[in-house]
Scaffold this motif. Sequence first.
Motif, PDB file in Angstrom:
ATOM      1  N   PRO A 728      69.628  38.446  35.183  1.00 30.48           N
ATOM      2  CA  PRO A 728      69.412  38.896  33.544  1.00 30.48           C
ATOM      3  C   PRO A 728      67.800  38.937  33.362  1.00 30.48           C
ATOM      4  CG  PRO A 728      70.857  37.111  33.474  1.00 30.48           C
ATOM      5  CD  PRO A 728      70.768  37.510  34.789  1.00 30.48           C
ATOM      6  N   ALA A 729      67.167  39.954  33.108  1.00 30.27           N
ATOM      7  CA  ALA A 729      65.730  40.130  33.061  1.00 30.27           C
ATOM      8  C   ALA A 729      65.052  39.115  32.228  1.00 30.27           C
ATOM      9  CB  ALA A 729      65.545  41.497  32.482  1.00 30.27           C
ATOM     10  N   GLU A 730      63.880  38.644  32.964  1.00 30.82           N
ATOM     11  CA  GLU A 730      63.212  37.708  32.018  1.00 30.82           C
ATOM     12  C   GLU A 730      61.916  38.353  31.698  1.00 30.82           C
ATOM     13  OE1 GLU A 730      62.423  34.084  34.410  1.00 30.82           O
ATOM     14  OE2 GLU A 730      64.541  33.645  34.524  1.00 30.82           O
ATOM     15  N   ALA A 731      61.594  38.041  30.344  1.00 34.53           N
ATOM     16  CA  ALA A 731      60.108  38.735  29.733  1.00 34.53           C
ATOM     17  C   ALA A 731      58.881  38.271  30.712  1.00 34.53           C
ATOM     18  CB  ALA A 731      60.037  38.259  28.353  1.00 34.53           C
ATOM     19  N   PRO A 732      58.247  38.989  31.142  1.00 35.16           N
ATOM     20  CA  PRO A 732      56.997  38.656  32.234  1.00 35.16           C
ATOM     21  C   PRO A 732      55.779  37.648  31.201  1.00 35.16           C
ATOM     22  CG  PRO A 732      56.730  40.950  31.425  1.00 35.16           C
ATOM     23  CD  PRO A 732      58.068  40.455  31.126  1.00 35.16           C
ATOM     24  N   GLU A 733      55.290  36.847  31.909  1.00 30.51           N
ATOM     25  CA  GLU A 733      54.123  36.216  31.374  1.00 30.51           C
ATOM     26  C   GLU A 733      52.954  36.908  31.211  1.00 30.51           C
ATOM     27  OE1 GLU A 733      53.592  32.344  32.825  1.00 30.51           O
ATOM     28  OE2 GLU A 733      55.600  31.516  32.225  1.00 30.51           O
ATOM     29  N   LEU A 734      52.201  37.586  30.203  1.00 33.05           N
ATOM     30  CA  LEU A 734      51.053  38.237  30.095  1.00 33.05           C
ATOM     31  C   LEU A 734      49.784  37.469  30.121  1.00 33.05           C
ATOM     32  CD1 LEU A 734      52.493  41.035  27.727  1.00 33.05           C
ATOM     33  CD2 LEU A 734      52.439  41.010  30.266  1.00 33.05           C
ATOM     34  N   SER A 735      49.069  37.890  31.072  1.00 32.64           N
ATOM     35  CA  SER A 735      47.747  37.162  30.947  1.00 32.64           C
ATOM     36  C   SER A 735      46.816  37.667  29.811  1.00 32.64           C
ATOM     37  CB  SER A 735      47.135  37.376  32.355  1.00 32.64           C
ATOM     38  OG  SER A 735      45.706  36.706  32.057  1.00 32.64           O
ATOM     39  N   ASN A 736      46.095  36.808  29.363  1.00 33.18           N
ATOM     40  CA  ASN A 736      45.243  37.143  28.366  1.00 33.18           C
ATOM     41  C   ASN A 736      43.802  37.581  28.963  1.00 33.18           C
ATOM     42  OD1 ASN A 736      46.880  36.899  26.017  1.00 33.18           O
ATOM     43  ND2 ASN A 736      46.582  34.783  25.816  1.00 33.18           N
ATOM     44  N   PHE A 737      43.721  37.287  30.018  1.00 35.57           N
ATOM     45  CA  PHE A 737      42.413  37.577  30.889  1.00 35.57           C
ATOM     46  C   PHE A 737      42.353  38.742  31.433  1.00 35.57           C
ATOM     47  CE2 PHE A 737      43.528  32.983  30.404  1.00 35.57           C
ATOM     48  CZ  PHE A 737      42.333  32.618  29.829  1.00 35.57           C
ATOM     49  N   PRO A 738      41.142  39.445  31.600  1.00 35.11           N
ATOM     50  CA  PRO A 738      41.074  40.626  32.149  1.00 35.11           C
ATOM     51  C   PRO A 738      41.064  40.660  33.887  1.00 35.11           C
ATOM     52  CG  PRO A 738      38.677  39.843  31.828  1.00 35.11           C
ATOM     53  CD  PRO A 738      39.740  38.947  31.296  1.00 35.11           C
ATOM     54  N   PRO A 739      41.559  41.764  34.418  1.00 33.63           N
ATOM     55  CA  PRO A 739      41.718  41.823  36.006  1.00 33.63           C
ATOM     56  C   PRO A 739      40.260  42.269  36.316  1.00 33.63           C
ATOM     57  CG  PRO A 739      42.614  43.845  35.073  1.00 33.63           C
ATOM     58  CD  PRO A 739      42.064  42.919  33.696  1.00 33.63           C
ATOM     59  N   VAL A 740      40.445  42.017  37.888  1.00 37.27           N
ATOM     60  CA  VAL A 740      39.274  42.705  38.669  1.00 37.27           C
ATOM     61  C   VAL A 740      39.945  43.664  39.474  1.00 37.27           C
ATOM     62  CG1 VAL A 740      37.563  42.021  40.398  1.00 37.27           C
ATOM     63  CG2 VAL A 740      38.195  40.304  38.822  1.00 37.27           C
ATOM     64  N   LEU A 741      39.262  44.979  39.338  1.00 39.08           N
ATOM     65  CA  LEU A 741      39.740  46.184  40.014  1.00 39.08           C
ATOM     66  C   LEU A 741      38.843  46.367  41.346  1.00 39.08           C
ATOM     67  CD1 LEU A 741      40.145  48.520  37.313  1.00 39.08           C
ATOM     68  CD2 LEU A 741      41.845  46.865  38.066  1.00 39.08           C
ATOM     69  N   LEU A 742      39.600  46.530  42.535  1.00 38.84           N
ATOM     70  CA  LEU A 742      38.632  46.680  43.835  1.00 38.84           C
ATOM     71  C   LEU A 742      39.360  47.707  44.616  1.00 38.84           C
ATOM     72  CD1 LEU A 742      38.079  42.962  44.913  1.00 38.84           C
ATOM     73  CD2 LEU A 742      36.342  44.641  44.199  1.00 38.84           C
ATOM     74  N   ASP A 743      38.912  48.459  45.133  1.00 40.28           N
ATOM     75  CA  ASP A 743      39.230  49.713  46.239  1.00 40.28           C
ATOM     76  C   ASP A 743      39.085  49.185  47.489  1.00 40.28           C
ATOM     77  OD1 ASP A 743      40.274  50.910  43.956  1.00 40.28           O
ATOM     78  OD2 ASP A 743      38.534  52.390  43.904  1.00 40.28           O
ATOM     79  N   LEU A 744      39.982  49.359  48.382  1.00 36.53           N
ATOM     80  CA  LEU A 744      39.684  48.989  49.879  1.00 36.53           C
ATOM     81  C   LEU A 744      40.150  50.406  50.670  1.00 36.53           C
ATOM     82  CD1 LEU A 744      41.461  45.757  50.505  1.00 36.53           C
ATOM     83  CD2 LEU A 744      39.103  46.205  50.112  1.00 36.53           C
ATOM     84  N   ALA A 745      39.034  50.718  51.411  1.00 40.85           N
ATOM     85  CA  ALA A 745      39.157  51.847  52.464  1.00 40.85           C
ATOM     86  C   ALA A 745      39.333  51.318  53.865  1.00 40.85           C
ATOM     87  CB  ALA A 745      38.126  52.820  52.525  1.00 40.85           C
ATOM     88  N   LEU A 746      40.494  51.472  54.532  1.00 44.10           N
ATOM     89  CA  LEU A 746      40.724  50.656  55.938  1.00 44.10           C
ATOM     90  C   LEU A 746      41.144  51.966  56.838  1.00 44.10           C
ATOM     91  CD1 LEU A 746      42.867  47.610  54.630  1.00 44.10           C
ATOM     92  CD2 LEU A 746      40.268  47.783  55.299  1.00 44.10           C
ATOM     93  N   VAL A 747      40.672  51.694  58.053  1.00 43.28           N
ATOM     94  CA  VAL A 747      40.727  52.514  59.148  1.00 43.28           C
ATOM     95  C   VAL A 747      41.600  52.118  60.031  1.00 43.28           C
ATOM     96  CG1 VAL A 747      39.678  53.920  61.006  1.00 43.28           C
ATOM     97  CG2 VAL A 747      38.463  53.676  58.744  1.00 43.28           C
ATOM     98  N   VAL A 748      42.976  52.868  60.320  1.00 38.73           N
ATOM     99  CA  VAL A 748      43.728  52.233  61.243  1.00 38.73           C
ATOM    100  C   VAL A 748      44.249  53.475  62.059  1.00 38.73           C
ATOM    101  CG1 VAL A 748      44.714  50.391  59.826  1.00 38.73           C
ATOM    102  CG2 VAL A 748      45.632  52.726  59.673  1.00 38.73           C
ATOM    103  N   GLY A 749      45.026  53.247  63.065  1.00 43.02           N
ATOM    104  CA  GLY A 749      45.520  54.308  64.012  1.00 43.02           C
ATOM    105  C   GLY A 749      46.535  55.099  63.198  1.00 43.02           C
ATOM    106  N   GLU A 750      46.557  56.347  63.744  1.00 45.06           N
ATOM    107  CA  GLU A 750      47.580  57.253  62.916  1.00 45.06           C
ATOM    108  C   GLU A 750      48.948  56.750  63.174  1.00 45.06           C
ATOM    109  OE1 GLU A 750      47.120  60.966  64.635  1.00 45.06           O
ATOM    110  OE2 GLU A 750      45.466  61.738  63.326  1.00 45.06           O
TER     111      GLU A 750
END
Length: 843
Positions: A728-750
């Motif tokens: 049975p689905a449980e209601a998620p706990e929602l945080s009152n605090f703001p998130p931190v957004l980060l973008d990562l660009a990683l180079v890997v083999g094809e």
Amino acid sequence: MRAAISWIGEHVDLPAGLTGRELGDALVRVGLEVERVESGADGIRGPLVVGRVLSFLDEPQKNGKVVRWCQVDVGEPAPRGIVCGAHNFAQGDLIIVVLPGATLPGGFEISARKTYGHVSDGMICSARELGIGDDHSGILVLPPGTAEPGDDALSVLGLRDAVLDIAVTPDRGYCLSVRGLAREAAAALEVPFHDVSLPVPEADDRGYPVLVSDPAGCDRFSARTVTGIDATAPTPSAIAARLRSAGMRPISLAVDITNYVMLETGQPLHAFDLAKLSGDLVVRRAEAGEKLTTLDGAIRALDPEDLVVTDGSGPIALAGVMGGASTEISDATTTILLEAAHWDPASISRAVRRHKLPSEAAKRFERGVDPEIAGVALQRCVDLLIEHGGATATPGYTVIGSGPELPVIDLDGQLAGEVAGLPIATESVIARLRQVGCVVEVDESSPGRHSPTLLRVRPPSWRPDLTDPVDLVEEVVRLEGYDLIPSVLPTAPAGNGLTEEQRFRRSVSRALAESGFTEVLSYPFVSPAIHDQFGLAEQDPRRRAVVLANPISDAEPEMRTSLLPGLLANLTRNVGRGNRDIALFEIGLVYLASPSGGVAIRPGVEHAPSAEELAAIDAAIPIQPRHAAVVLAGEFERSGWWGPGRPASWLDAVEAARTIARTAGAELEIRKGDVPPWHPGRCAELLLGGAVVGVAGELHPRVIGALDLPARTNAMELDLDAFAPPAPAEAPELSNFPPVLLDLALVVGESVPSAAVDSAIRDGAGELLESVRLFDVYADPDRLAAGMKSLAFACRFRAADRTLTVEEATAARDAAIAEAAAQVGATLRGPGAAESVASPKLA
């Protein structure tokens, strides 16, 4: 069963003025299936009379045909001239003439017209032209003395009599006789019934010698002999008319009388030419290698399970089915041995199917014939042969065996009312059972379950289907009237609703439908050729299919081991009908051969299966997991005024699997695969808990060509049983605090899968990472090293109890980068880390 109402009326006192339709309705009320009530005169309008041929001339024609120019007396002052192409009549014969102005069945209108150099003033008719038979080899010739010229031919032929056409169910074999139908009519109309009753001589040892070596196959065999018969004597017109109304073609006097008695009493009879017999008659099973030429001229190889009648020369009849040609009645026959037997229904039924030889006799024997009527039927046949064929009954009456023993059934007097939901008194139950022909005794000393009255019922000999109390209840209720049973909806018991598995399957169906897929249902039968078309290896377990012993189509004898054959056939059918953009899904069972490789045994019916037999049957049952599968072709996102569409790709097939996993509250692991029938470069294996549970991707071009599929067709198949129903689905706990957004660009083999990089970022970032999403893939040999690609991920960090600091978010990001470097050799894109990673920012 077809029977004229006048014939039925000889055995039951039908009310005056009763129409054929009214009688048919009465029989329907007691449970018979009256298909139609018809008359032989249907389709015939205008003058149809008896004529006498006064003279004729044979006139050869230019086309090689010889026609006859006939002068025919039709009861008028002057004869009529009629052209006829048949030659089976002579001067003085009585014939049937249809006069100008009449219409024959099929809308064939008759008029005086010139043909072959004469004006033909009418037409001489055959049985087929009158709609009373299939014989068209010659015209219908009436026996001498049947009628006078000018008489109404419909009355002479018995065509004005209404005929009931009844579909007799297998449990009502007694209704394949006028006797049985009259009994039902008497019960339906509440009028007296008159059974076929004749004085029968006592059995003695003066009759023809007979030996029954298989009493299980023939529990009673009766025989009578007549001599001095004129086999060429004509069949009386009344008998011939009734045979025609029943759908039988008159053949000869002896054959017609045996057929007539069979239709009247329900007991098939067979006539042997006594002069052609050699030695005693023996009833036995056939021996290996024996053959019999039956009356239809076919030479039949007999089976050891066949019941046969033999004499000194070998088999002379396939018992209960058809006689042999060696003892057939002919015009030279003067002495006849008449046989009436009671055969085992199962043996006759198997013989009919084994030799593909249905017959009117077999139809009755395999449904059950009254064993007590044989003597009456033989006497009736003897009397008719004496009356119409000049025969003489010889002394002696052979009877071998006593027939089956009649059971006694105990019946609670109130059971019929309880079952039907009607107030049926015990007296009515007794009366109805006696109408059926049962002998009923009331036993007051042994009360029933709910009644002080226990009935001891002995069913009649002609009702072998009455074996249990519920059979007797059915007889009582049908005679009381099915229309009296109240229509009451039963109260539905309280249930527990759908099971968890059922709710899960419905959720999966809804989720896929909401994603743009259309559900289909396919037949589970496939052709063995599909394994080669899919390019499956010889050792692939999907080749080990369950083969049906009796498939609907010989082209598809196997049960499916995958849902894809049916889905792809549906896709091809839709494309052929103009639907180019297809997204289909199916949820169903697949059938994988048992690991034991055994074949289920077939236990006998003489006793219940043993524990070992049941275990062997269970071991041979195929494994039947439930799968979900999708196929896609054309555009997955339609084009329109808003812009171009997006063609379906293998990523959509993978996303369909993820949709199912999300519905189950699970997460799939994706890795590169190489599984037929998918393209090895665009194939993804789907893993759950480290185990492969499905495959998705684009189909191999060879498979697409072999099955004539649209280019770049994609598919996914997933083992649905691998997923546990979601909690049975449980209601998620929602945080009152703001998130931190980060973008990562990683180079890997094809060759590094993006899923592997995604997993490494999650492992390194820890619990502060709320989500990660791939949003860009970039490859440029000038700006990146050859064979390398850049994957850009959007990461969201958040703490449930506080606002993250820049230092905490940066530490989590660095840990993710380090783990990606360790697992897949990833490096940050750009000359330095500061340029490659965006600064942390609050959402």
